[in-house]
Write an enzyme that holds these catalytic residues in place. Structure first.
Site: not given
Length: 354
Positions: A40, A46, A84, A123, A141, A195
């Site tokens: 997570e 990412t 990153g 989250y 999210d 979606c």
């Protein structure tokens, strides 16, 4: 009654879709909170395809939270190199040390206590709590915002302060309380695969007869999101000095901000892209006074533009050849062992000694 039927229809169709379409991802085969936490944190900011090899590398290097806690920070940053948002890696390391040393290696088993861990937000806490411990707490999210705003035609600005609470309440109502982990996985997967943000294929969607946005021709208008922060442009000129032995100089970024605790070459930051003469003057007036400069060249005439979330870095690498040997320099082989931002790592791999 109609509201309850719509909710049941949504949940049943979503769960059925997930069982038929879910990707085979390694962290879905475990309820181990260490592995779920690791995945997570990596998947924040990412894509799954990019994060998966890093997940395997970390699990191989650090099979348990104790192994990760025992590593030094530079080991962790080096293994993270290229993902990153490096504060994630630093927080990951600190949290591993806390769990290993203060909690005897046992992760908290509920949402509220998970939230207290460094680097774990709402989250991530919800994901771990539901996937590992089957706690009925919804994840919210970008995928969840998108799916629910379209299906139920919710026009709340998702950048607003109240949005997360509103969507979490809706997700909680939809969630089967006996199976929250699978529901959370399903709604995220549906947003990631079906979606999608732009031009979703609504013709093959399981909800194409019940989605409010599709019926009202609003799919491309939802979710509503106010404009992003203005991007800041910065101009970095890296000084790649090489002495007679091809030794060089690097420095650690210790100031808060981007790339904290990663390494870089000496840096001149300017207000704009500067020409050769300007950079040469700055180099000659301020750098390497103990060694005679015998040559200066720009490695990349075309500026490299490295995009971060709120900054665009315009980067040039300037090669500076000096006579003699430089004090406190490191050799070209050793330099590759340090953790660098990926743009500098790529330069070292391809162009450093070319």
């Amino acid at each position: 009654m109609r509201h309850k039927i719509k909710i049941m229809d949504f949940t049943n169709s979503l769960m059925q879709w997930y069982l038929q379409n879910k990707r085979d991802l390694p962290w879905r085969k475990t309820v181990n909170p260490y592995k779920i936490w690791l995945s997570e944190i990596m998947l924040q900011q990412t894509r799954v395809a990019q994060g998966t090899p890093y997940f395997f590398s970390f699990i191989k290097a650090f099979p348990t939270v104790f192994d990760l806690a025992a590593a030094n920070e530079e080991q962790v940053l080096k293994l993270w190199q290229g993902l990153g948002y490096y504060s994630r890696a630093r927080n990951l390391h600190k949290t591993a040390q806390y769990v290993a040393n203060e909690l005897s290696g046992v992760f908290p088993d509920n949402y509220n206590d998970l939230l207290k861990l460094k680097g774990v937000g709402e989250y991530t806490a919800a994901a771990i709590a539901s996937f590992s411990y089957n706690e009925a707490v919804p994840v919210v999210d970008g995928n969840v915002f998108r799916v629910l705003s379209r299906y139920f035609d919710v026009e709340t600005d998702i950048a607003s302060a109240s949005a997360k609470k509103e969507f979490a309440a809706l997700a909680f109502e939809l969630m089967p309380k006996h199976n929250p982990g699978v529901f959370n996985q399903a709604i995220m997967e549906f947003g990631a695969l079906q979606c999608v943000p732009k031009s979703p294929n609504c013709g093959i969607c399981v909800f194409n007869t019940s989605c409010a946005a599709l019926q009202k021709k609003k799919v491309d208008q939802l979710p509503v999101k106010s404009k992003k922060l203005k991007v800041r442009n910065r101009f970095f000129n890296y000084l790649v000095v090489l002495d007679d032995n091809d030794n060089t100089i690097i420095q650690k970024r210790i100031a808060k901000g981007i790339w904290h605790n990663l390494y870089e070459f000496p840096l001149i930051e300017t207000e704009r892209v500067e020409d050769f003469d300007c950079i040469v003057n700055l180099i000659q007036s301020d750098f390497f006074k103990g060694n005679e400069i015998v040559g200066i060249s720009v490695s990349n005439p075309e500026t490299i533009i490295h995009k971060l979330s709120h900054q665009h870095l315009h980067i040039k690498f300037w090669k500076i050849k000096v006579n003699g040997t430089i004090k406190n320099a490191i050799n070209s082989k050793t330099v590759k062992t340090f953790p660098f931002p990926i743009v500098i790592h790529n330069f070292i791999e391809k162009d450093f000694l070319s």
